[in-house]
Scaffold this active site. Structure first.
Site, mmCIF file in Angstrom:
data_model
loop_
_atom_site.group_PDB
_atom_site.id
_atom_site.type_symbol
_atom_site.label_atom_id
_atom_site.label_comp_id
_atom_site.label_asym_id
_atom_site.label_seq_id
_atom_site.Cartn_x
_atom_site.Cartn_y
_atom_site.Cartn_z
ATOM 1 N N CYS A 134 63.833 11.800 32.267
ATOM 2 C CA CYS A 134 62.507 11.238 31.559
ATOM 3 C C CYS A 134 61.589 12.122 31.470
ATOM 4 O O CYS A 134 60.794 12.380 30.553
ATOM 5 C CB CYS A 134 62.669 9.856 31.791
ATOM 6 S SG CYS A 134 61.977 9.940 33.497
ATOM 7 N N HIS A 160 60.169 5.635 35.567
ATOM 8 C CA HIS A 160 60.950 6.605 34.305
ATOM 9 C C HIS A 160 59.532 6.269 33.516
ATOM 10 O O HIS A 160 58.898 5.798 32.970
ATOM 11 C CB HIS A 160 61.503 5.180 33.722
ATOM 12 C CG HIS A 160 62.648 5.437 33.134
ATOM 13 N ND1 HIS A 160 63.224 6.540 32.622
ATOM 14 C CD2 HIS A 160 62.588 5.164 31.759
ATOM 15 C CE1 HIS A 160 63.561 7.123 31.463
ATOM 16 N NE2 HIS A 160 63.142 5.690 30.427
ATOM 17 N N GLU A 202 62.764 8.228 24.595
ATOM 18 C CA GLU A 202 63.157 8.263 26.573
ATOM 19 C C GLU A 202 64.616 9.144 26.720
ATOM 20 O O GLU A 202 65.466 9.427 25.767
ATOM 21 C CB GLU A 202 63.213 7.373 27.035
ATOM 22 C CG GLU A 202 64.619 6.803 26.261
ATOM 23 C CD GLU A 202 65.039 5.417 26.934
ATOM 24 O OE1 GLU A 202 64.314 5.165 28.163
ATOM 25 O OE2 GLU A 202 65.845 4.393 26.760
#
Length: 372
Positions: A284, A335, A347
């Site tokens: 990520c 994240h 993402e």
């Protein structure tokens, strides 16, 4: 059967992996013998020296680098790195990573072999005919590592076993003690390689196992729901990068979109997501870092530090290119994704999942940062 042959006095030079997790056969002694994988007794391992040499290889050293016990370190260390990174992404403790490394050293000498006894292939000499996966899957070091870890985690009490006992429980080798010779080197490699990953204590790997996040009560005017279900790795029909977006954000988003469909790799650099090396794939934070590198904006490497980049913005006032953070806490999110406009976020979600676009309504936004 090979165990029977061994019982009547046929001498093999390496272990005979007969099965994995009581249902899947692995490589056999004659495959190991034909590959030249003869058992050896290794000297004591200088962990500091191994760390130094591993660092040189991973930094791209072009000169000769020697690691005792590895005859082709420039080829073997990247495979060891993949095994460790996969273990981290699956939250497998360090001991499990050491077991996996020791097993791959014994089975293939950390080489992604395209051959073996019968149909045995890859780092762990897994067999398509015995349920490990297709030949193509087994030759993918990430997939092969995941399969080994899945087998290990099914072994009751593996953490209380010795390295060779645990390896044997997965591989069911005819010569179970052979794994023991690799324990010291495997330990040194795991320690050295884990140090090269950001948050190797279990950060992105921990959040990466979560697939979906709760809906957010803090979203911009559009929440992405109008696009309906978005197939993983695809661009939703009707989306285009907003024309009024900052030109640098447009370029960063466009670059990130070219990584759509590439598999997530925890600790991956995102420098060659479509290439053959799993460590060139994206996680990520590296997806964010490399997308903005295309417009000469330097982001730090992890979600923990990227949350301090640029300036804070309200989730209700997002603009294309803003970073959005979820999971964990606002001060220490686990994240990150990039807002694309029109209620969408790009993402790299988690292990086994590809880079994808998701509606922001599925994000529980803890923080947002504008880095332009």
């Amino acid at each position: 059967m090979k165990w029977l042959a061994a019982g009547i006095g046929v001498v093999f030079l390496a272990p005979i992996p007969l099965a994995a997790t009581s249902m899947m056969l692995a490589s056999t002694a004659d495959a190991v013998q034909s590959n030249g994988l003869v058992s050896t007794c290794l000297p004591d391992v200088d962990a500091d020296k191994v760390t130094e040499q591993v660092g040189k290889i991973l930094d791209g050293a072009s000169g000769a680098v020697h690691i005792e016990g590895l005859d082709l370190p420039a080829e073997q260390i990247p495979h060891a790195q993949t095994i460790v990174a996969t273990g981290l992404s699956l939250n497998v403790p360090a001991k499990g990573q050491i077991i996996a490394l020791a097993t791959a050293m014994q089975e293939s000498r950390l080489r992604n072999l395209a051959y073996g006894d019968r149909d045995s292939l890859g780092l762990f000499q897994q067999r398509p005919s015995q349920g490990w996966g297709s030949a193509q899957q087994i030759r993918d070091p990430v997939y092969a590592s995941e399969q080994f870890y899945k087998g290990l985690l099914k072994v009751s009490g593996w953490q209380q076993m010795t390295v060779t006992q645990a390896a044997q429980a997965v591989q069911l080798s005819g010569f179970p003690d052979a794994y023991a010779q690799w324990e010291n080197l495997a330990t040194a490699l795991q320690t050295a390689i884990a140090k090269t990953f950001p948050n190797s204590g279990g950060t992105e790997g921990k959040d990466a196992d979560q697939d979906e996040t709760p809906s957010s009560g803090c979203t911009p005017g559009q929440d992405g729901s109008e696009f309906g279900r978005i197939p993983a790795g695809s661009v939703p029909k009707g989306y285009s990068i907003p024309k009024d977006a900052d030109p640098r954000a447009r370029r960063a988003i466009s670059w990130a979109m070219r990584q759509l469909g590439t598999l997530y790799q925890w600790g991956g650099t995102c420098t060659n997501a479509h290439g053959p090396d799993p460590m060139g794939r994206c996680d990520c934070s590296s997806l964010m870092q490399q997308a903005y590198a295309q417009v000469d904006i330097r982001l730090t490497r992890t979600t923990y530090t990227q949350v301090n980049e640029g300036k804070a913005v309200s989730p209700a006032q997002l603009q294309p290119g803003d970073l959005v953070f979820s999971r964990g806490s606002a001060a220490r999110p686990e994240h990150v994704g990039m807002y694309m406009g029109e209620g969408l976020v790009i993402e790299a979600p988690r292990t086994t999942k590809p880079v994808r676009i998701t509606p922001i309504k599925d994000w529980d936004i803890l923080a947002a940062r504008r880095v332009l």
